[in-house]
Design an enzyme around this catalytic site. Structure first.
Site, PDB file in Angstrom:
ATOM      1  N   SER A 254       5.832  34.736  98.233  1.00 37.91           N
ATOM      2  CA  SER A 254       6.421  33.688  97.571  1.00 37.91           C
ATOM      3  C   SER A 254       7.777  33.720  97.394  1.00 37.91           C
ATOM      4  O   SER A 254       8.596  34.724  97.455  1.00 37.91           O
ATOM      5  CB  SER A 254       5.789  33.506  96.115  1.00 37.91           C
ATOM      6  OG  SER A 254       6.243  34.374  95.038  1.00 37.91           O
ATOM      7  N   LYS A 255       8.460  32.290  97.440  1.00 42.64           N
ATOM      8  CA  LYS A 255       9.944  32.431  97.184  1.00 42.64           C
ATOM      9  C   LYS A 255      10.172  33.180  96.089  1.00 42.64           C
ATOM     10  O   LYS A 255      11.642  33.642  95.996  1.00 42.64           O
ATOM     11  CB  LYS A 255      10.457  30.772  97.153  1.00 42.64           C
ATOM     12  CG  LYS A 255       9.794  30.326  98.583  1.00 42.64           C
ATOM     13  CD  LYS A 255      10.168  28.838  98.527  1.00 42.64           C
ATOM     14  CE  LYS A 255       9.496  28.076  99.804  1.00 42.64           C
ATOM     15  NZ  LYS A 255       9.996  26.680  99.851  1.00 42.64           N
ATOM     16  N   ARG A 256       9.451  32.855  95.073  1.00 43.81           N
ATOM     17  CA  ARG A 256       9.962  33.439  93.529  1.00 43.81           C
ATOM     18  C   ARG A 256      10.280  34.879  93.814  1.00 43.81           C
ATOM     19  O   ARG A 256      11.200  35.566  93.393  1.00 43.81           O
ATOM     20  CB  ARG A 256       9.025  33.064  92.450  1.00 43.81           C
ATOM     21  CG  ARG A 256       9.344  31.931  91.736  1.00 43.81           C
ATOM     22  CD  ARG A 256       9.000  32.217  90.360  1.00 43.81           C
ATOM     23  NE  ARG A 256      10.129  32.370  89.599  1.00 43.81           N
ATOM     24  CZ  ARG A 256      10.846  31.139  88.810  1.00 43.81           C
ATOM     25  NH1 ARG A 256      10.327  30.003  89.338  1.00 43.81           N
ATOM     26  NH2 ARG A 256      11.963  31.508  88.083  1.00 43.81           N
TER      27      ARG A 256
END
Length: 473
Positions: free
Chosen positions: A249-251
């Site tokens: 995920s980008k996070r």
RNA sequence: GUCCCCGUCGUCUAGAGGCCCAGGACGCUGGCCUUUCAAGCCGGUAACACGGGUUCGAAUCCCGUCGGGGACACCA
């Protein structure tokens, strides 16, 4: 397949292109190219809060960098456009109205607050939330409220089954589904609805997407049936996991950003090769050219297990491509990295040879640029290297080397090596005791290509001046 | 919690009942080469989650257990 397949990549422009999306795009692209079909790019920009023009650009740039060109979509147009969902609103409205007319959908006047309230109650009771059908049979129109359109899930329970190109047969009970929202009050569709209307009206024959969408294919299947359309084939790709084994995920995972790899000096060839092997295989092949991928790709060899991001293997592949792509080509790609280090090597005739000399000791263009920099500009001698190789003994060897190098004519690898060898023999020193002081004096660090080649590339005048400076310090 | 999917070396994977006391690659590691660092070459390490079936025979088929992941929005 009788007719040429039509596949699509349908990202939502809410951020940069991420690795999972890139692989989905790649598999779609490979499939289209393999079967002489069409690869369509559609932007699902229906999340008004998060969609941005910059994201659209970032995604297009990312795809281009990876060499994934689309046959229809932004910039190129096509017969079934427009290719931005927010430009197809009339289409969704029309289909929604038809569904309402046929009793297969209905207007719902519940407010977000009421729904949120109900969701909390379900949560407290530890039951999975489902819309309760409050507005299912409503005939009045509550004043002052706007209406969304919900799908009317049939009352009778049924086992829904479809055959996934990757996973095989997958089933779900329709009683597990609820009356999902198709259209917001402002006419903007939600994912399931927009996706179905577009895939159908764009004549998509096969939907290739990540496994996180597997559950949403069931409500979509119901939509196809209600609309009287034949659903396309489906292929759900295994997920890509981060090192912590959670979905990339980008996070949490910076490596999810495709363009980050570019700035880290990864070649698109390597990234594509790495990504294609995450979930797909062709026997024991590891290094696979674009042409081979196109020739070999198929969903029968796409695995069903999630894959973990493995940076070491990416680096290995990257070096492989650094070593095998034409050195002039690599040189051109190295230029921006050198420029970032204050070096303009665009017209330097040594560039190709420097790449050749450095490519087997660089895993990325960043490393290569770092190693190349001393060939172009004088860098301060690394203190640790100086302490080790330019002590008393080191400087004595260096002084002897200076004399021998002065006499070298012409200035070639062979001549330089011969000169240094004679120094080492005359002084009774190992070659390392001579070469390392010279290397550190000229390059500033104890790592470089073989000393003869290093000095030749550096040039006689520059080499001697740097040795002089080191002797003087 | 509910539903869905998945389960071969640390990681990516080959494997579609006997060719497998499981092969390749990355990593790690021993050696060779060597003026540094690499690269290269040769070798090593390490896996069929577990338990029941089916079968003459199972990593491959079935069931269960356990484990992992994903989805449960007026996000996509």
């Amino acid at each position: 397949m009788a007719t040429p397949p039509r596949v699509r990549f349908a990202p939502s422009p809410t951020g940069y292109l991420h690795i999972g999306g890139a692989r989905t795009a790649l598999f779609n692209w490979l499939y289209a190219r393999r079967h002489a079909g069409k690869f369509i790019l559609r932007l699902e920009d229906t999340d008004r809060e998060r969609s941005t023009e910059e994201s659209v650009q970032a995604i297009l740039d990312g795809l281009r960098w990876l060499g994934l060109d689309w046959d229809e979509g932004p910039g190129v147009g096509g017969p079934v456009g427009p290719y931005f969902q927010t430009e197809r609103l009339d289409l969704y409205r029309r289909e929604a109205d038809a569904l309402i007319g046929g009793g297969k959908a209905y207007r719902c006047y519940c407010t977000k607050e009421e729904l949120e309230e109900r969701r909390r109650v379900f949560e407290k009771q530890k039951r999975p939330y489902k819309y309760e059908g409050t507005c299912r049979n409503r005939t009045d129109i509550p004043p002052g409220r706007t209406a969304v359109v919900r799908f009317r899930m049939p009352e009778v329970d049924e086992t829904l089954t479809y055959t996934d190109e990757v996973l095989g047969r997958i089933s779900k009970q329709t009683s597990d589904l609820d009356d999902f929202v198709m259209l917001r009050a402002d006419g903007i569709p939600l994912y399931n609805f927009g996706c179905v209307v577009d895939d159908h009206t764009m004549d998509i024959t096969l939907v290739v997407r990540g496994q996180e969408h597997i559950n949403s294919t069931f409500p979509q299947l119901m939509l196809y049936r209600a609309l009287g359309w034949t659903p396309p084939a489906m292929a759900h790709l295994p997920l890509i996991l981060g090192p912590d084994k959670e979905k990339l995920s980008k996070r949490r995972h910076p490596e999810a950003d495709v363009m980050l790899h570019r700035s880290n000096g990864i070649l698109p060839e390597a990234l594509v090769n790495f990504i294609v092997r995450l979930g797909w295989s062709h026997g024991n092949d590891e290094v696979i050219s674009r042409e081979q991928m196109v020739a070999w790709f198929g969903f029968d060899h796409v695995g069903s297990t999630s894959g973990v991001w493995n940076p070491e293997k990416l680096l290995w592949l990257n070096q492989h491509y650094l070593k095998t792509l034409p050195p002039l080509d690599i040189g051109a790609r190295l230029l921006p990295f050198l420029a970032a280090r204050g070096v303009d090597a665009a017209r330097d005739p040594r560039l190709e040879r420097i790449v050749l000399a450095l490519r087997e000791r660089s895993k990325t263009l960043v490393e290569m640029a770092d190693l190349a920099r001393p060939f172009f500009v004088r860098v301060p001698v690394d203190p640790k290297a100086a302490a080790k190789h330019l002590d008393h003994a080191g400087k004595r060897a260096l002084a002897l080397a200076r004399e021998a190098l002065h006499a070298v004519q012409p200035w070639t690898t062979l001549g330089i090596d011969a000169a240094l060898k004679s120094v080492s023999e005359a002084a009774g020193l190992g070659m390392g005791k001579v070469a390392q002081p010279v290397r550190v004096a000229t390059m500033g660090i104890p790592v470089s290509p073989p000393i003869g080649e290093t000095l030749e590339l550096l040039g006689k005048v520059e080499s001697l001046e740097r040795i002089e400076a080191a002797l003087a310090s």
